[in-house]
Enzyme design. Structure first.
Site, PDB file in Angstrom:
ATOM      1  N   ASN A 205      44.447  39.464  44.280  1.00 51.95           N
ATOM      2  CA  ASN A 205      45.031  38.575  45.278  1.00 51.95           C
ATOM      3  C   ASN A 205      45.198  39.304  46.604  1.00 51.95           C
ATOM      4  O   ASN A 205      45.852  40.350  46.670  1.00 51.95           O
ATOM      5  CB  ASN A 205      46.391  38.076  44.802  1.00 51.95           C
TER       6      ASN A 205
ATOM      7  N   HIS B 200      43.787  34.082  34.981  1.00 52.41           N
ATOM      8  CA  HIS B 200      45.149  34.448  35.357  1.00 52.41           C
ATOM      9  C   HIS B 200      45.218  34.807  36.835  1.00 52.41           C
ATOM     10  O   HIS B 200      44.311  35.447  37.378  1.00 52.41           O
ATOM     11  CB  HIS B 200      45.648  35.629  34.521  1.00 52.41           C
ATOM     12  N   HIS B 201      46.317  34.361  37.467  1.00 52.36           N
ATOM     13  CA  HIS B 201      46.475  34.612  38.895  1.00 52.36           C
ATOM     14  C   HIS B 201      46.616  36.112  39.193  1.00 52.36           C
ATOM     15  O   HIS B 201      46.390  36.549  40.326  1.00 52.36           O
ATOM     16  CB  HIS B 201      47.696  33.863  39.419  1.00 52.36           C
ATOM     17  N   ALA B 202      46.968  36.903  38.208  1.00 50.40           N
ATOM     18  CA  ALA B 202      47.040  38.352  38.416  1.00 50.40           C
ATOM     19  C   ALA B 202      45.657  38.950  38.607  1.00 50.40           C
ATOM     20  O   ALA B 202      45.512  40.023  39.202  1.00 50.40           O
ATOM     21  CB  ALA B 202      47.729  39.024  37.226  1.00 50.40           C
TER      22      ALA B 202
END
Length: 524
Positions: A315, A145-147
């Site tokens: 990120n 997941h990009h989170a």
């Protein structure tokens, strides 16, 4: 227990049933370098489970704050269930590139389970008829997941599951971690209340550091010292996405890409990638009679992670808006124009501040953002506003030395990314051991013909190479021992389509190139 940053949490808020927000990697391996020439699923399962112990991104699950009053938290469980996260599938015969792309598209379209650590890995066997690869190859497809990760932190995890030699032996790790206690509802609400009281002071602190920079940028824009991309044309990729995906990719010789870069003073490998994509999108939209007069604009993520922040996950990125000059017919002139545009975009990004977006993202309202994303998707509001970008192009450089997993040598790597309402086309640029790959992920309804788009990428590269290097022959990379052995064993094997290489596609490109040139001349 660690709270998500505003930027990390935004990928959760923007996730809808039609727009899963995970990033993925596809790695293809030959078994011929493995002990006894065979890799078993149990070996991959046990080896991966042993190697990723202690990597927080893979052992943490989400804990939502009641009523969405604050950003969620990561709860470290200290371990994970390998048999849930690592899965085993196989392609049916003949096991060609097209079948692999279809499978990747379907797996990538499915959301991750938020009640578990947000990642999955698929072991895909049966790659027996992919052109350019020996029979018996297998693939790993990872979803994260990009989170939890961005491209840079994802590569750090990739490095953790690979070795530099085929015979490397990794001792079982004995990692002792203390699982986090599951916080009570009352404690989460109390934290949310305290954070809410502190938020105004944090905002004042961030504003004090950034407002002078904004004022300076405003004055530079007024004087014409800085330029923005201006208006963005609307194309088919700026609509509402469906729940279905397509994937395809091309592989190019990295030496040729570098030679093209050197042919234009100051140009970079990233400029070449943007130029190839710009030419491909020009060809694709022109074929569908949808090419706008204005240049298309790409969103290019920029890694702003410093040395201290390596290994922290999450990120830490900024973004640039870059014109990919789809309005320029000549390939060499397009590269020059793209290089000038990226220089301007970097100047603008540096003037604003590389981490400004990260600093302000912590003030994203959690409940409002998530509800707004769902309503915008349900009502198709993206069709009523001006687009910000036409596509995403992210560059994730890989290692230039061979990597091995359980003794199997990696031959190629590709990537996929999230597509969302308003930005329905995502490109991943990656490199590995002399190979330069461009992967494209899109909504199936927006791009019903991914094979044609792959051809557009290949044709665009060939045109750019011809325009910058002339009749110079394609660079022939020395084949790996695994590929050489495989070709000797299987000369009569029927070959199916795979991501095309520059040398084999040239004969097909010439008629299309002539047609494209005639069309461009007519438009001019």
């Amino acid at each position: 227990m660690q709270q998500l940053s505003g930027l990390d949490a935004s990928f959760l808020y923007l996730e809808t049933p039609n727009s899963p927000m995970h990033i993925s990697g596809l790695y293809i391996y030959t078994q011929e370098t493995a002990p006894e020439g065979k890799v078993r699923f149990k070996q991959i399962l046990e080896g991966t489970a042993n190697r990723v112990k202690g990597i927080p991104s893979l052992t943490r699950r989400l804990k939502e704050v009641p009523l969405g009053l604050d950003h969620p938290y990561w709860i470290d469980e200290g371990d994970f269930d390998p048999e849930f996260h690592i899965r085993h599938v196989a392609l049916p015969a003949p096991g060609d590139w097209r079948q692999l792309c279809i499978l990747i598209s379907r797996i990538h379209a499915r959301s991750l389970d938020r009640s578990r650590p947000l990642w999955e890995m698929y072991v895909i066997e049966g790659l027996d008829n992919v052109e350019g690869y020996p029979k018996g190859c297998f693939a790993l497809f990872t979803k994260m997941h990009h989170a939890a990760v961005d491209g840079a932190s994802g590569m750090e995890i990739t490095a953790a599951i690979h070795d530099l030699t085929a015979d490397a032996h990794v001792e079982p790790k004995s990692v002792i971690t203390r699982p986090d206690r599951d916080p009570s509802t009352l404690s989460l609400l109390t934290r949310a209340q305290v954070n809410g009281l502190r938020q105004p002071l944090r905002f004042i602190s961030v504003a004090r550091n950034t407002v002078p920079g904004f004022a300076k940028v405003f004055m530079q824009l007024r004087r014409g010292d800085l330029k923005r991309v201006g208006s963005v044309p609307r194309v088919r990729f700026n609509g509402t996405v469906s729940a279905y995906r397509v994937f395809n990719a091309v592989s190019l010789p990295l030496d040729d890409v570098k030679a093209i870069k050197n042919a234009v003073p100051g140009a970079t490998v990233n400029d070449v990638a943007l130029t190839i994509v710009g030419g491909a999108m020009r060809k694709y939209l022109e074929k569908h009679n949808e090419l706008p007069d204005q240049s298309l604009v790409a969103m290019a993520p920029v890694n702003v992670r410093d040395t201290k922040e390596k290994g922290t996950g999450g990120n830490i990125v900024s973004t640039m808006a870059v014109k990919i000059r789809s309005d320029v017919a000549d390939a060499r002139e397009r590269l020059i124009a793209v290089h000038e545009g990226t220089q301007t975009a970097k100047e603008y990004s540096n003037a604003v501040g590389a981490k400004t977006m990260t600093d302000y993202s912590q003030f994203i309202p959690s409940t409002l953002t998530a509800q707004a994303a769902r309503l915008a998707s349900r009502w198709g509001l993206v069709n009523q506003i001006n687009p910000i970008y036409n596509c995403v192009i992210t560059n994730v450089p890989g290692p230039q030395v061979p990597l091995y997993n359980t003794g199997a040598r990696m031959l190629s790597n590709f990537g996929t990314g999230p597509v969302a309402d308003g930005v329905g086309l995502f490109h991943v640029i990656s490199s590995y051991c002399g190979e330069f790959s461009i992967s494209a992920t899109s909504c199936r309804e927006m791009m019903p013909d991914p094979d044609f788009y792959r051809d557009c990428l290949m044709d665009s590269f060939e045109e750019l190479k011809l325009a910058t290097l002339g009749s110079r022959p394609a660079t022939r990379r020395k084949p790996s021992p695994a590929k050489t052995i495989a070709k000797a064993k299987a000369k009569t094997t029927i070959k199916a389509s795979r991501p095309k290489t520059a040398t084999k596609a040239r004969a097909k490109v010439k008629p299309k190139r002539a047609a494209t040139a005639a069309t461009a001349k007519k438009r001019a």
